[in-house]
Design a protein around this motif. Structure first.
Motif, PDB file in Angstrom:
ATOM      1  N   HIS A  41       0.817  -1.213   0.000  1.00  0.00           N
ATOM      2  CA  HIS A  41       0.000   0.000   0.000  1.00  0.00           C
ATOM      3  C   HIS A  41       0.855   1.270   0.000  1.00  0.00           C
ATOM      4  N   GLY A  42       2.146   1.107  -0.110  1.00  0.00           N
ATOM      5  CA  GLY A  42       3.038   2.257  -0.123  1.00  0.00           C
ATOM      6  C   GLY A  42       3.679   2.493  -1.466  1.00  0.00           C
ATOM      7  N   ARG A  43       3.122   1.913  -2.516  1.00  0.00           N
ATOM      8  CA  ARG A  43       3.654   2.138  -3.856  1.00  0.00           C
ATOM      9  C   ARG A  43       2.517   2.085  -4.874  1.00  0.00           C
ATOM     10  N   ASP A  44       2.754   2.798  -5.986  1.00  0.00           N
ATOM     11  CA  ASP A  44       1.808   2.758  -7.098  1.00  0.00           C
ATOM     12  C   ASP A  44       2.605   2.593  -8.382  1.00  0.00           C
ATOM     13  N   GLU A  45       2.070   3.015  -9.507  1.00  0.00           N
ATOM     14  CA  GLU A  45       2.762   2.845 -10.786  1.00  0.00           C
ATOM     15  C   GLU A  45       3.682   4.025 -11.111  1.00  0.00           C
ATOM     16  N   SER A  46       3.863   4.945 -10.167  1.00  0.00           N
ATOM     17  CA  SER A  46       4.791   6.054 -10.383  1.00  0.00           C
ATOM     18  C   SER A  46       6.220   5.582 -10.127  1.00  0.00           C
ATOM     19  N   SER A  47       7.179   6.466 -10.405  1.00  0.00           N
ATOM     20  CA  SER A  47       8.591   6.116 -10.203  1.00  0.00           C
ATOM     21  C   SER A  47       9.105   6.549  -8.845  1.00  0.00           C
ATOM     22  N   PHE A  48       8.221   7.070  -7.978  1.00  0.00           N
ATOM     23  CA  PHE A  48       8.642   7.558  -6.663  1.00  0.00           C
ATOM     24  C   PHE A  48       8.782   6.415  -5.665  1.00  0.00           C
TER      25      PHE A  48
END
Length: 474
Positions: free
Chosen positions: A45-52
């Protein structure tokens, strides 16, 4: 421009707030197994499809009804702790990242159709249902929900980001298709905005305020959306072109002539090659348009013949039809998998994506200059576009371990957005602002407009606990 390109500024500002142990204990007491502090769950839950890359939230709560959401927000408010709504995790601009720490509020279990009003062409759903699940649930009614952002996103997330997608040229975006909402405010109160009526002049339009607010003003717990009759006839076609310019000029003329095309997608030759390798399609590796026509058999035939005639004027060739549902699904699945095909083409890479949108008459000016800049940079990329409404996406495929590549990609993005704004376009046609577009928002709307947004945020969320650190800095 307010969006800096120096490498040290390309990462989000992380200012973690302390999450009191007493809050975690209170959440576990209230929710039991619905509350998790397991590392794997928190990281998911701490990541998505962004590069951050951002530290994960302190805990995850899986809501199953509106009362759960209200209780989480109430407890978080009591302890001044951020709450970040989580749906399908498919966002591209860092919307769900816990840049100030806090609690991830997962609404994916709230995935029910609450009521279908086929006579009025509306349906009310919980936020966790995805667009594919919704259309599967309502297929027996002869109606469908047309907004298609590509990913199987949740309706709540699509509402929060004001999503659109491949069908927007004919059916509009979430802005036009959301009629009413149930929302949990920053104090934990449950409110309703809008009705199922087609129009209203009653007070401020709070529904439109919440649509596109990216979880910063309230947590959406119910959505009423418009439905549309399934078209009597559907036909899809692909057409290859000698250049991107020829494909774009075909699109512009099609729209300006008033052809009611349902979908028109541009895929550049790089992306065709990637999709061929990924999905074993065997498409001609040239720029192509993927089109779809909806209506009666006669109107579909007329639309298709008109577009084919326009395409031939610009050198379009190899017109191929896909009339069966299986053939259409195969083509559109390939289009929707373009992102994954591109990422797979460079193992270990990260994609920095853009989604500018300009008036249709300025599309060629914006797109062609951006293609020339990107080709000259040497950065691998893919290019797709919902070009029927002037919207297109570059995906710069960078080595995440190479700061120079990231800086080059961000510089390209900076030039592209600058050009789009000069042409009276927008920095984001559908992905939303999130973390990545915060500086560009000031350039697009002006400092005064952003200050007005801050005033609204402070009034509705005085403790700044609802998805803080997104859209703009307080």
């Amino acid at each position: 421009m307010n969006a800096p390109t120096a490498t040290q500024h390309l990462l989000p500002e992380i200012n973690q707030r302390e999450v009191p142990a007493a809050l975690i204990e209170a959440l576990k007491a209230r929710f039991g197994e619905q509350c998790s502090t397991a590392q794997a769950v928190r990281e998911q839950h701490g990541r998505d499809e962004s590069s951050f890359e951002v530290p994960p939230p302190a805990a995850v709560v899986f809501a199953e009804k509106t009362a759960d959401v209200a209780d989480v927000v109430r407890l978080a408010s009591q302890y001044d702790t951020p709450v970040i709504p989580f749906g399908a995790g498919s966002s591209l601009e860092g919307h769900l990242l816990a840049v100030q720490g806090g609690i991830s509020l997962d609404v994916s279990r709230m995935n029910q159709v609450l009521s279908i009003n086929a006579e009025d062409l509306t349906v009310t759903v919980q936020p966790g249902i995805t667009r594919k699940q919704l259309n599967e649930e309502i297929k027996s009614t002869g109606l469908f929900f047309p907004i298609d952002p590509g990913a199987d996103a949740s309706i709540g997330g699509m509402t929060a980001t004001r999503a659109s997608g491949t069908n927007a040229v004919r059916y509009g975006t979430m802005r036009e298709n959301v009629l009413a909402l149930e929302v949990v405010t920053a104090s934990g109160e449950v409110i309703r905005t809008g009705t199922r009526a087609k129009k209203s002049s009653a007070g401020y339009d709070l529904t439109r305020l919440m649509v596109g607010s990216e979880g910063t003003l309230g947590v959406i717990t119910e959505i009423t959306v418009r439905l549309y009759p399934l078209p009597e006839a559907v036909s899809a076609a692909i057409c290859s072109f000698p250049s991107i310019e020829a494909a774009v000029r075909t699109t512009i003329q099609t729209i300006q002539l008033g052809v009611p095309i349902a979908r028109v997608e541009l895929i550049d030759h790089n992306t065709v090659r990637m999709v061929n390798a990924y999905a074993k399609l065997g498409l001609r590796e040239e720029p192509l348009l993927l089109m779809e026509f909806h209506g009666s058999p006669t109107s579909v035939k007329e639309q298709a013949e008109t577009v084919q005639e326009i395409a031939s004027e610009f050198g379009g060739n190899a017109f191929e039809w896909a009339s069966t549902p299986e053939e259409r699904t195969r083509l559109w699945t390939a289009r929707h998998n373009a992102y994954f095909a591109a990422v797979q083409s460079r193992p270990g890479c990260k994609a920095i994506s853009t989604d500018t949108c300009v008036p249709i008459s300025r599309l060629a000016d914006c797109l062609l200059d951006s293609v020339a800049e990107t080709d000259a940079s040497g950065i691998p990329y893919f290019l797709v576009g919902h070009v029927g409404d002037g919207n297109f996406h570059f995906g710069y495929l960078i080595n995440p371990e190479d700061p120079k590549e990231r800086e080059t990609a961000e510089a390209l993005n900076h030039k592209l957005v600058t050009r789009a704004l000069e042409l009276e376009g927008t920095c984001t046609g559908e992905h939303g602002v999130g973390l990545h577009k915060m500086g560009f928002l000031v350039d697009e709307t002006g400092a005064g407009a952003v200050d007005m947004m801050r005033t609204i945020k402070r009034a509705l969320d005085p403790k700044n606990i609802l998805n803080p650190g997104k859209i703009f800095a307080l």
